[in-house]
Motif scaffolding. Structure first.
Motif, PDB file in Angstrom:
ATOM      1  N   GLY A  98      32.770 135.653 107.235  1.00  0.00           N
ATOM      2  CA  GLY A  98      34.381 136.281 107.472  1.00  0.00           C
ATOM      3  C   GLY A  98      34.480 136.032 109.044  1.00  0.00           C
ATOM      4  O   GLY A  98      35.617 135.954 109.348  1.00  0.00           O
ATOM      5  N   GLY A  99      34.148 135.024 109.384  1.00  0.00           N
ATOM      6  CA  GLY A  99      34.284 133.494 110.597  1.00  0.00           C
ATOM      7  C   GLY A  99      35.352 132.481 110.334  1.00  0.00           C
ATOM      8  O   GLY A  99      35.795 132.418 110.754  1.00  0.00           O
ATOM      9  N   ARG A 100      35.806 132.239 109.063  1.00  0.00           N
ATOM     10  CA  ARG A 100      36.565 132.004 108.146  1.00  0.00           C
ATOM     11  C   ARG A 100      38.300 131.345 109.364  1.00  0.00           C
ATOM     12  O   ARG A 100      38.863 132.582 109.469  1.00  0.00           O
ATOM     13  CB  ARG A 100      37.191 132.364 107.065  1.00  0.00           C
ATOM     14  CG  ARG A 100      37.765 130.941 105.836  1.00  0.00           C
ATOM     15  CD  ARG A 100      37.392 131.239 104.384  1.00  0.00           C
ATOM     16  NE  ARG A 100      38.283 130.004 103.993  1.00  0.00           N
ATOM     17  CZ  ARG A 100      37.598 130.012 102.369  1.00  0.00           C
ATOM     18  NH1 ARG A 100      37.934 131.085 102.030  1.00  0.00           N
ATOM     19  NH2 ARG A 100      38.160 129.014 102.247  1.00  0.00           N
ATOM     20  N   GLY A 101      38.552 129.987 109.328  1.00  0.00           N
ATOM     21  CA  GLY A 101      39.425 130.336 110.114  1.00  0.00           C
ATOM     22  C   GLY A 101      39.298 129.933 112.085  1.00  0.00           C
ATOM     23  O   GLY A 101      39.501 129.406 113.088  1.00  0.00           O
TER      24      GLY A 101
ATOM     25  N   LEU B 129      32.858 141.485 110.391  1.00  0.00           N
ATOM     26  CA  LEU B 129      32.436 141.757 109.539  1.00  0.00           C
ATOM     27  C   LEU B 129      32.196 140.651 108.472  1.00  0.00           C
ATOM     28  O   LEU B 129      32.872 140.150 108.088  1.00  0.00           O
ATOM     29  CB  LEU B 129      32.517 142.784 108.464  1.00  0.00           C
ATOM     30  CG  LEU B 129      32.333 144.378 109.346  1.00  0.00           C
ATOM     31  CD1 LEU B 129      33.495 145.068 107.671  1.00  0.00           C
ATOM     32  CD2 LEU B 129      31.168 144.821 109.587  1.00  0.00           C
ATOM     33  N   ALA B 130      31.218 139.792 108.493  1.00  0.00           N
ATOM     34  CA  ALA B 130      30.356 139.454 107.600  1.00  0.00           C
ATOM     35  C   ALA B 130      30.715 139.201 106.440  1.00  0.00           C
ATOM     36  O   ALA B 130      31.063 140.294 105.645  1.00  0.00           O
ATOM     37  CB  ALA B 130      28.643 138.476 108.046  1.00  0.00           C
ATOM     38  N   LYS B 131      30.834 138.196 106.208  1.00  0.00           N
ATOM     39  CA  LYS B 131      31.258 138.262 103.519  1.00  0.00           C
ATOM     40  C   LYS B 131      30.688 137.977 102.221  1.00  0.00           C
ATOM     41  O   LYS B 131      30.223 138.249 102.050  1.00  0.00           O
ATOM     42  CB  LYS B 131      32.863 138.642 104.330  1.00  0.00           C
ATOM     43  CG  LYS B 131      33.832 139.067 105.031  1.00  0.00           C
ATOM     44  CD  LYS B 131      35.052 138.479 104.305  1.00  0.00           C
ATOM     45  CE  LYS B 131      36.098 138.673 104.880  1.00  0.00           C
ATOM     46  NZ  LYS B 131      37.804 137.890 105.450  1.00  0.00           N
ATOM     47  N   LEU B 132      29.278 136.871 103.165  1.00  0.00           N
ATOM     48  CA  LEU B 132      28.522 136.188 102.751  1.00  0.00           C
ATOM     49  C   LEU B 132      27.462 136.507 101.816  1.00  0.00           C
ATOM     50  O   LEU B 132      26.714 136.461 101.164  1.00  0.00           O
ATOM     51  CB  LEU B 132      28.216 134.765 103.009  1.00  0.00           C
ATOM     52  CG  LEU B 132      29.584 133.926 103.122  1.00  0.00           C
ATOM     53  CD1 LEU B 132      29.563 132.668 104.061  1.00  0.00           C
ATOM     54  CD2 LEU B 132      31.154 133.914 101.732  1.00  0.00           C
ATOM     55  N   GLY B 133      26.670 138.237 102.967  1.00  0.00           N
ATOM     56  CA  GLY B 133      25.439 138.263 102.688  1.00  0.00           C
ATOM     57  C   GLY B 133      24.991 137.844 102.564  1.00  0.00           C
ATOM     58  O   GLY B 133      24.831 137.051 103.590  1.00  0.00           O
ATOM     59  N   ASN B 134      23.435 137.475 101.832  1.00  0.00           N
ATOM     60  CA  ASN B 134      22.366 136.689 101.852  1.00  0.00           C
ATOM     61  C   ASN B 134      22.974 135.763 100.596  1.00  0.00           C
ATOM     62  O   ASN B 134      22.469 134.695 101.239  1.00  0.00           O
ATOM     63  CB  ASN B 134      22.110 137.730 100.188  1.00  0.00           C
ATOM     64  CG  ASN B 134      21.028 139.321 100.487  1.00  0.00           C
ATOM     65  OD1 ASN B 134      20.743 139.156 102.265  1.00  0.00           O
ATOM     66  ND2 ASN B 134      20.560 139.481  99.829  1.00  0.00           N
ATOM     67  N   ASP B 135      24.366 135.189 100.047  1.00  0.00           N
ATOM     68  CA  ASP B 135      24.753 133.939 100.608  1.00  0.00           C
ATOM     69  C   ASP B 135      24.874 133.426 101.689  1.00  0.00           C
ATOM     70  O   ASP B 135      25.539 131.647 102.096  1.00  0.00           O
ATOM     71  CB  ASP B 135      25.940 134.109  99.028  1.00  0.00           C
ATOM     72  CG  ASP B 135      25.491 134.427  97.676  1.00  0.00           C
ATOM     73  OD1 ASP B 135      24.042 134.134  98.030  1.00  0.00           O
ATOM     74  OD2 ASP B 135      25.968 134.464  97.171  1.00  0.00           O
ATOM     75  N   ALA B 136      24.999 133.914 102.967  1.00  0.00           N
ATOM     76  CA  ALA B 136      25.091 133.282 104.230  1.00  0.00           C
ATOM     77  C   ALA B 136      24.772 131.692 104.429  1.00  0.00           C
ATOM     78  O   ALA B 136      24.922 130.968 104.628  1.00  0.00           O
ATOM     79  CB  ALA B 136      25.690 134.057 105.757  1.00  0.00           C
ATOM     80  N   GLY B 137      23.054 132.262 104.240  1.00  0.00           N
ATOM     81  CA  GLY B 137      21.977 130.985 104.264  1.00  0.00           C
ATOM     82  C   GLY B 137      22.680 129.721 103.552  1.00  0.00           C
ATOM     83  O   GLY B 137      22.860 128.693 104.424  1.00  0.00           O
TER      84      GLY B 137
END
Lengths: 313, 313
Positions: free
Chosen positions: A125-128, A295-303
């Motif tokens: 979600g914070g890309r860029g 909003l965050a986008k990666l869900g459980n893969d963010a880690g």
């Protein structure tokens, strides 16, 4: 320069692993159980075995691996030392020094919420953005502070512990951390349920939430908000008050470009922002008024993404 | 590599300048008036003239100069753009691009409180630390966040604006910033006087402060605390409550190794800590409990030191 990097996200029951190319494309991901017996002494060996096995299965040599990044619960300092993680059975442990010889490549480690923040900045979600505060609204409230694209781990590994910022001086029930009135007590999934039960107990206002009794969840609250339930809207307003006020205080410290909101509560979607942003705007210093809410986008893969990024720098 | 670096600290009435060697030894310091007429359009030219003149007077060539660092009131982003400084007459201005051609060497710029923080980390109270929060308790409350030895300027140049963190929700008088209940309203020199006048107006308790009437200063309050005046001790306690609570919130975000307290109020000395630390300990998350509290050491020179450090990196 190597060709691949591993991102590892250690949880209380499973360890999530990802293999990425040097640009951050996810090549494969998988999970192994977290073996917490014997004070968690198997965990890092199990991760090393799994990483080495996956590397070999894909036909890569040790020299093809840029490194292994690890996110773990608990406070982790910039050198990769964790100062205890109760749910893994760990006391103080140098993750970098322990894991490095087992995989034969550079290792980096960070707190799981911080590492997830890095992942959201990189590919989510914070890309860029280079300056974000990631807020994970799950069972608790976690935070990750990213400045100039790098994590703020904190001197004792406690950077981004925004869930334990005081937001309600009149609270009498203690937070898990022992303090009273922490942001986590109102803005986590359990916090929203707590706010809901308190609101419903205040009077006899009709609400679709009443019939749910003890099965009431955070999701039920937001569903009711969407359906126009007046009591649910009041609960959402209190949630927004605490979170907006808390994030305004965070902005006074680091003045981020954006707040990236993730975790289970964030599944409610953009409607959260209708309650958070007006309160944030009310309490924030003018210099931080323009911060974005994403909003965050990666869900459980963010880690696993963030752990890989930790290595790539 | 050049031989000298200039540090410049722009204030509303005077500009302080320092010439340093590459290791940060102060070779000479001096001041020039701040000419704010014509929207402050003379300020940067005056600085350039003064720097060039001093360089030549000491027998240095342009190529001997590593760079010129500048601290200024107002929000300054990492690229050296200031978004307005009312007391200098400035609107938005790219300090780096404007000053660089006038001095012929690299220029860096930052907010004055941030730059002073960098100076205190480098050569002052925070020497030896890489992660500090510098707190300037002067007419207002300024802050400077240093992570891994580098300033957190903030996305809009508003990093470290901790003076505008909400610490009193029941405040009805507005802060200069327009919000109500900012830390600055209680922990600045004027804030302490305000707390004192409020306390004295509450009842008839005897106090040596009463005879001072409108001449009462922050220093008088701390002198009275030292002399055992009970009302003064209560005022100090309220000051400590607001500042300790506010810094506990700051610690939840960046978990610093140390807080370095400077500005006029800090002239009271270590006695401040007797009032700040217990409140900080009461409200802070356990991971940040061990943060040190140190007094700033560079006084009015913190700005020129920090500005030089900004260039040296």
């Amino acid at each position: 320069m190597g060709k691949i990097v591993f991102g590892v996200d250690i949880g209380g029951t499973t360890v999530k692993l990802g293999m990425f190319d040097a640009e951050g494309a996810l090549l494969t991901k998988w999970e192994i159980p977290t073996v917490t017996k014997n004070h968690g002494s198997h965990i890092l060996q199990d991760i090393a075995d799994s990483v080495n096995e996956k590397r070999a299965a894909f036909g890569y040599e040790v020299q093809d691996v840029i490194g292994v990044g690890v996110g773990t619960p608990g406070p982790v300092d910039a050198a990769g030392v964790i100062y205890g993680a109760v749910n893994l059975g760990w006391g103080e442990l140098n993750i970098v020094k322990t894991l490095q010889p087992l995989v034969g490549v550079p290792v980096k480690a960070g707190n799981d919420a911080n590492v997830a923040a890095l992942g959201e900045m990189w590919k989510g979600g914070g890309r860029g953005c280079q300056d974000i505060v990631a807020v994970t609204l799950g069972t608790g409230v976690g935070g990750g502070i990213i400045i100039n694209g790098a994590l703020v781990a904190g001197f004792n590994g406690a950077g981004g512990e925004i869930g334990h910022m005081l937001v309600e001086e009149n609270e009498t029930e203690p937070c898990n951390c022992g303090l009273c009135g922490c942001l986590e007590q109102y803005a986590s999934a359990t916090g929203v349920v707590r706010l809901a039960k308190r609101r419903l107990a205040e009077d006899e206002t009709a609400s679709s939430l009443r019939s749910l009794g003890d099965t009431l969840t955070c999701r039920d609250v937001w569903d009711a908000v969407r359906e126009g339930d007046a009591a649910a809207a009041e609960i959402a307003k209190r949630f927004g008050y605490y979170l907006g006020k808390g994030l305004a205080a965070v902005a006074c410290v680091v003045n981020p470009e954006a707040f990236v909101i993730g975790g289970g509560v964030s599944k409610a979607g953009e409607i959260l922002f209708d309650y958070i942003i007006p309160q944030y705007q009310k309490y924030v210093f003018k210099g931080s008024r323009e911060a974005k809410f994403l909003l965050a986008k990666l869900g459980n893969d963010a880690g696993i993404y963030g752990a890989a990024k930790l290595v790539l720098g």
